[in-house]
Motif scaffolding. Sequence first.
Motif, mmCIF file in Angstrom:
data_model
loop_
_atom_site.group_PDB
_atom_site.id
_atom_site.type_symbol
_atom_site.label_atom_id
_atom_site.label_comp_id
_atom_site.label_asym_id
_atom_site.label_seq_id
_atom_site.Cartn_x
_atom_site.Cartn_y
_atom_site.Cartn_z
ATOM 1 N N PRO A 1 39.840 33.703 57.471
ATOM 2 C CA PRO A 1 38.605 33.101 58.011
ATOM 3 C C PRO A 1 37.680 34.139 58.642
ATOM 4 N N HIS B 1 5.632 30.513 36.163
ATOM 5 C CA HIS B 1 6.690 30.932 35.239
ATOM 6 C C HIS B 1 6.173 31.976 34.266
ATOM 7 N N GLY B 2 6.922 33.028 34.134
ATOM 8 C CA GLY B 2 6.599 34.013 33.115
ATOM 9 C C GLY B 2 5.707 35.143 33.603
ATOM 10 N N HIS C 1 13.768 42.963 37.271
ATOM 11 C CA HIS C 1 14.599 42.049 38.052
ATOM 12 C C HIS C 1 14.928 42.686 39.404
ATOM 13 N N ILE D 1 25.677 42.330 47.757
ATOM 14 C CA ILE D 1 27.115 42.539 47.532
ATOM 15 C C ILE D 1 27.614 43.737 48.328
ATOM 16 N N LYS E 1 -1.892 39.271 30.385
ATOM 17 C CA LYS E 1 -1.387 39.822 29.117
ATOM 18 C C LYS E 1 -2.371 40.818 28.537
ATOM 19 N N PHE F 1 42.534 27.113 50.385
ATOM 20 C CA PHE F 1 42.953 27.973 51.489
ATOM 21 C C PHE F 1 42.992 27.202 52.805
ATOM 22 N N PHE G 1 36.151 36.144 55.910
ATOM 23 C CA PHE G 1 35.167 35.296 55.225
ATOM 24 C C PHE G 1 33.870 35.215 56.027
ATOM 25 N N MET H 1 8.013 38.553 26.225
ATOM 26 C CA MET H 1 8.133 37.316 27.003
ATOM 27 C C MET H 1 8.757 36.208 26.147
ATOM 28 N N ASP I 1 7.428 38.605 33.748
ATOM 29 C CA ASP I 1 7.555 39.264 32.441
ATOM 30 C C ASP I 1 6.235 39.911 32.055
ATOM 31 N N VAL I 2 5.152 39.167 32.234
ATOM 32 C CA VAL I 2 3.841 39.660 31.807
ATOM 33 C C VAL I 2 3.440 40.895 32.607
ATOM 34 N N PRO J 1 4.369 29.772 42.532
ATOM 35 C CA PRO J 1 4.995 30.659 41.541
ATOM 36 C C PRO J 1 4.613 30.232 40.120
#
Lengths: 199, 402
Positions: A121, A52-53, A62, A70, A33, B270, A124, B1, A56-57, A50
């Motif tokens: 199928p 958390h946060g 993302h 996709i 920070k 399905f 898919f 944050m 962001d810092v 990992p």
Amino acid sequence: MENSSLPAALELKELHGVAAAFESPDKLLKAAKAVRKSGFTKVEAYTPFPIHGIDDVLGIPHSHLGRIVICCGALGATAALTLIAWTGSGDPLLFPYWTGLGAYPLVIGGKPLFSFEPSIPITFELTVLLSAFGAVFGMFALNGLPQLYHPIFNFRHADRITDDQFVLVIEKADPKFDATECTRLLQELDPVTVEMVEE
Amino acid sequence: MIEYATIEHTRESWRLDEAVWTRVRNVIAFLMLLGWAGCAAGFFQDSERFFRSYLVGFLDVTLIALGCLFFVMVMYLTGSAWSVTVRRIFETIMVTIPLAAVLVLPILGGIHHLYEWSHSEHVAHDKILLGKAGWLNPEAFVIRAFVYVLIWSVMAIRIYTNSTAQDKTKSVKHMDSTSAWSAPGLLLVFLSVSTAAFDWIMSLNPHWYSTIFGIYVYAGGGLACIATVTVICLWLRRHGILAQSIHLEHYHDLGKWMFALTVFWAYIAFSQYMLIWYANLAEETVFYTKRLVGSWKFVSGLLLFGHFIVPFFFLIQRRVKRNLGALLAAALWILVICYIDLYWMVMPNFDKEGVRPHWLDAVAWLAVASTYAFAFWWQLKKHSLVPEGDARLEQSLAHVNI
């Protein structure tokens, strides 16, 4: 604290950045920070697990992986439907399945040459397959893997990054980078050690 | 944050406010009165229709409670941490299931109106029904109904009392006990829900059968359960209850579950459809031909788009799952479409020409739903809104989706 003045040999080599090791995730977060607050943008953290946060810092946006997946999935679906239409029915662009002039028009079980039910199928499976490829190889590409060499291994305590130390690096690529200035800044943040790291 | 809550700085109360609780209880009690009075009136006006509408309403809400039972067991078996702060809501819906022993009575009473196999003189002339008479006969049907509810109730009460006991003792032994119950319990519950679906829905058309049918029904129940929990949590949040303990990250995960179950439902639906289409045997295709007649074909199409395609492309987006307004809209829509799905399974057996909506459909649902809701609300006040003693509570409060 060691290494606050530069050894002569190091100055001749190309510099990767200044690294500082911390003994806890909290200290790393606080340091990150502070470093970001001083205006540095090319900052990287190396941790045993990992935290958390930290994204962001460090200002890491993302991931784009979802978009890659996709697109691959849509490609898979299109490929499958095209394949089915071409083999079973005929020209996939004109779709004249009623002519029965496809590559391999075969009547199976008295079913029409093309129907949606048995095509799902296949569609898919190909969608899932290409999505999975997109996810795995996209992740590799975005992370720049496989990577056979990384300058962080020149850091003397690099092996402890997978054990009990939390390392923050201000990279030389940063527009505000200045070796002595960065060393001084990091030393104020309660590190275990601060070092120059070669490229 | 974003700063995340931990036990130290979650200062919000995990108890329901007395005034809010009483107001909601009064509303539910009023709706209950309205629903049952309507049912009584409907029964005397058109008893045939009452039983049909009641069956759909009963199945819809009971499956939500059963979905919660499934999810709570899965949470214990997988040791999931994200769900801890939401789990008490699941558990409280789950523990309303003993009510089904009473609520199932109208169906057992209306057996001769609903199920053609219950008429012995009819069965005597039907070779296929004679062959199935060992399973499909009124006595066995009634006994099985109570056995199902007994299995579900024992599981639900066992898990619930373990969880609430842990609130006080903070001991992991309750958690271990629930996990031990959940492994065989999951198998037992899945099999009993499956055969309950055979009994209560599939046997409306006793010549037809599909072995995947139970999973199809339960997939819808699981989906409706997650949607219900989402709606309840968002409602509580709007009234300032659990607003810190159940935060954006938990809603994101509930959204993921809605998405996953939408896909799972479509996969099962399905699978059933394609196998029947491919084999093309008259005794199997009858299920679908009945549902492609008249206006039923629009309902079939609505299910394809409303139960799969639209929610799929809506919920696949991260920003939708992280937008509480959009998530609420999705959850409410899913509750509607799950009801329509059950309606579509039951009603074409009777309304053969097309959809024939009736005011009793809404009233019967209201009666069942408000009764379950009353039990839920009553139970919710008795204990903390969050499993305080759970070993993973802190982890759940600090949960983040990377």
